[in-house]
Scaffold this active site. Structure first.
Site, PDB file in Angstrom:
ATOM      1  N   GLU A 211      -5.798  11.782 -24.562  1.00  0.00           N
ATOM      2  CA  GLU A 211      -5.778  11.263 -23.108  1.00  0.00           C
ATOM      3  C   GLU A 211      -4.852  10.035 -23.173  1.00  0.00           C
ATOM      4  O   GLU A 211      -5.375   9.043 -22.774  1.00  0.00           O
ATOM      5  CB  GLU A 211      -7.300  11.079 -22.847  1.00  0.00           C
TER       6      GLU A 211
ATOM      7  N   HIS B  37     -10.477   9.109 -26.199  1.00  0.00           N
ATOM      8  CA  HIS B  37     -10.239  10.720 -26.769  1.00  0.00           C
ATOM      9  C   HIS B  37      -8.675  10.559 -27.046  1.00  0.00           C
ATOM     10  O   HIS B  37      -7.917  10.209 -26.070  1.00  0.00           O
ATOM     11  CB  HIS B  37     -10.449  11.577 -25.754  1.00  0.00           C
TER      12      HIS B  37
ATOM     13  N   HIS C   5     -10.535   7.635 -18.765  1.00  0.00           N
ATOM     14  CA  HIS C   5     -10.202   9.083 -19.386  1.00  0.00           C
ATOM     15  C   HIS C   5      -9.337   9.671 -18.637  1.00  0.00           C
ATOM     16  O   HIS C   5      -8.944   9.334 -17.415  1.00  0.00           O
ATOM     17  CB  HIS C   5     -11.568   9.740 -19.559  1.00  0.00           C
TER      18      HIS C   5
ATOM     19  N   GLU D  47     -12.120   9.386 -14.650  1.00  0.00           N
ATOM     20  CA  GLU D  47     -11.322  10.482 -15.110  1.00  0.00           C
ATOM     21  C   GLU D  47      -9.883  10.465 -14.363  1.00  0.00           C
ATOM     22  O   GLU D  47     -10.080  10.694 -13.095  1.00  0.00           O
ATOM     23  CB  GLU D  47     -12.266  11.638 -14.988  1.00  0.00           C
TER      24      GLU D  47
END
Length: 449
Positions: A191, A188, A323, A396
């Protein structure tokens, strides 16, 4: 974060948006305009999304209904979520009866300087690496440590940028019978901390080989692969104006529309589009693409992973896809709420959960099955397991909230928040020769011959 979207926007919803909500949208725009004056690309960027806190959604069902407006969910709390939404989408969310609070844009999203440095990170973020800067640092490391680090160009992005795979091992030029571990980053675009995570691992594993016992042992007994940037086009676009655009997808045009980009982490060819866990609307942030693995970047990495299946045996045993944000350790499946699924036994699930919890105990993240918040389909960790039986996780990273920087934490956090994952990464490397050892079943699953 990996927002879990159920379906795209409907025609009825679009009509509601354009007709019934024209006045609320105009009012919202008047109230929520960025605080600074025009900047390069300001007319274009006026349509970019913002983050909002939404009070009320407390269950997966409520969060699912929220995502039908086309927003992405970035952060989940007990009775609130943080979404990324255009002002139009935010107006529709209000029509569902929710109260929204516009959150501040990151400092780099607008600029006090009339002449920002285009194609670079804004002030306060310049220690993040652009694509060219990361490539130069990687090339320098390969030149400095040729005995343990090698570089392959495994393909190109939609706009022609090289996608790299870096190999770390004691005998890096040889393909030895050693467990392989894969680390991927930056699916993404916004990020950017994930690229720094990949660079940290490259620097740490090369500079500490021979002095750090755990690193030395792992390079002596493992083959480590790092793909530091799956979405170089999106990353460069996110900073191209000299300020952040909050861009998520790649930069591949969508035929028949003016919309650009596919969400790479909804495009993998396992349960693609199966379960209302992605969007079919090219304008949505979680657009899954017109077909499975339609994104060139996904094709490149898929081909690479398949190339490590030698003689019918996948050499890559474990993986982490990095991420931001929310500080989570996630494992498959994302497409179903069930603990097990196609090709996953209870022992497999227990192994996933045990290793995930062990890593989370190290870095302080929250461990959970990916679907515990809501459903996703076409994600890389589901694909790595479902297609190749690789024990794949999603991290994450920092921060835990939008208030601490969201997708754009200041560059001062880079050293701490990348080093924070060193022990967790080593734990995965150390268990990769026999993951079932984590549940005490190595004799059942890991016997030679």
């Amino acid at each position: 974060m990996r927002p879990r979207i159920r379906g795209g926007r409907t025609t009825v919803l679009a009509a509601l948006l354009s007709l019934a909500l024209a006045a609320p949208i105009a009012a919202a725009q008047a109230q929520e305009s960025p605080p600074t004056g025009p900047a390069p690309g300001a007319a274009r960027d006026a349509e970019l999304p913002h983050q909002y806190e939404v009070k009320g959604p407390a269950t997966p069902t409520e969060r699912t209904a929220l995502t039908a407006t086309g927003v992405s969910i970035d952060e989940v709390h007990a009775r609130a979520v943080v979404i990324t939404a255009t002002r139009a989408q935010a107006a529709v969310v209000r029509q569902l009866g929710y109260t929204l609070r516009l959150l501040p844009d990151p400092p780099g999203a607008t600029t006090a300087s009339p002449k920002p440095r285009v194609k670079d990170f804004p002030a306060g973020y310049t220690n993040y690496h652009t694509y060219d800067e990361a490539t130069k640092e990687i090339d320098a490391l390969v030149a400095k440590y040729p005995a343990i680090l090698s570089k392959q160009v495994i393909g190109t992005s939609h706009e022609g940028r090289n996608i790299l795979a870096l190999k770390l091992s004691k005998n890096v030029t040889k393909d030895e019978q050693e467990p392989e571990v894969l680390f991927t980053a930056h699916q993404h675009a916004r990020e950017h901390l994930t690229v720094e995570m990949a660079l940290y691992l490259l620097n740490e594993f090369t500079s500490k080989y021979g002095s750090d016992d755990r690193i030395t042992k792992m390079l002596d007994s493992r083959e480590i692969w790092i793909i530091p940037d799956l979405n170089p086009d999106g990353g460069e676009y996110d900073i191209a104006s000299g300020r952040f655009r909050s861009w998520r997808k790649n930069r591949q045009p969508n035929a028949g529309t003016s919309q650009v980009g596919t969400d790479l982490n909804r495009n993998w060819d396992f349960k693609w589009g199966c379960c209302n866990g992605s969007s079919d609307d090219p304008g949505d942030e979680t657009y899954r693409g017109p077909s499975a693995a339609s994104a060139p970047e996904v094709q490149v990495v898929s081909k690479f992973v398949h190339s490590r299946n030698i003689g019918g045996k996948q050499q890559i045993k474990t993986a982490i896809d990095f991420h931001t944000y929310s500080e989570l350790v996630l494992w498959p499946f994302g497409f179903t709420n069930d603990e097990t699924g196609p090709g996953m036994t209870q022992d497999d699930h227990d192994t996933f959960a045990t290793i995930g919890k062990n890593m989370a105990a190290s870095n302080g993240y929250t461990p959970e099955q990916s679907s515990e918040l809501y459903i996703t389909d076409g994600a890389i960790d589901d694909w790595l397991w479902g297609d190749q039986k690789i024990f794949a996780y999603t991290f994450e990273m920092y921060p835990s909230s939008a208030g601490s920087g969201g997708f754009y934490p200041r560059d001062t956090v880079i050293p701490k928040e990348t080093a924070r994952n060193k022990d967790a990464v080593l734990k995965l490397l150390e268990i990769s020769d026999c993951v079932y050892r984590s549940i005490g079943k190595e004799q059942e699953y890991c016997k030679e011959g």
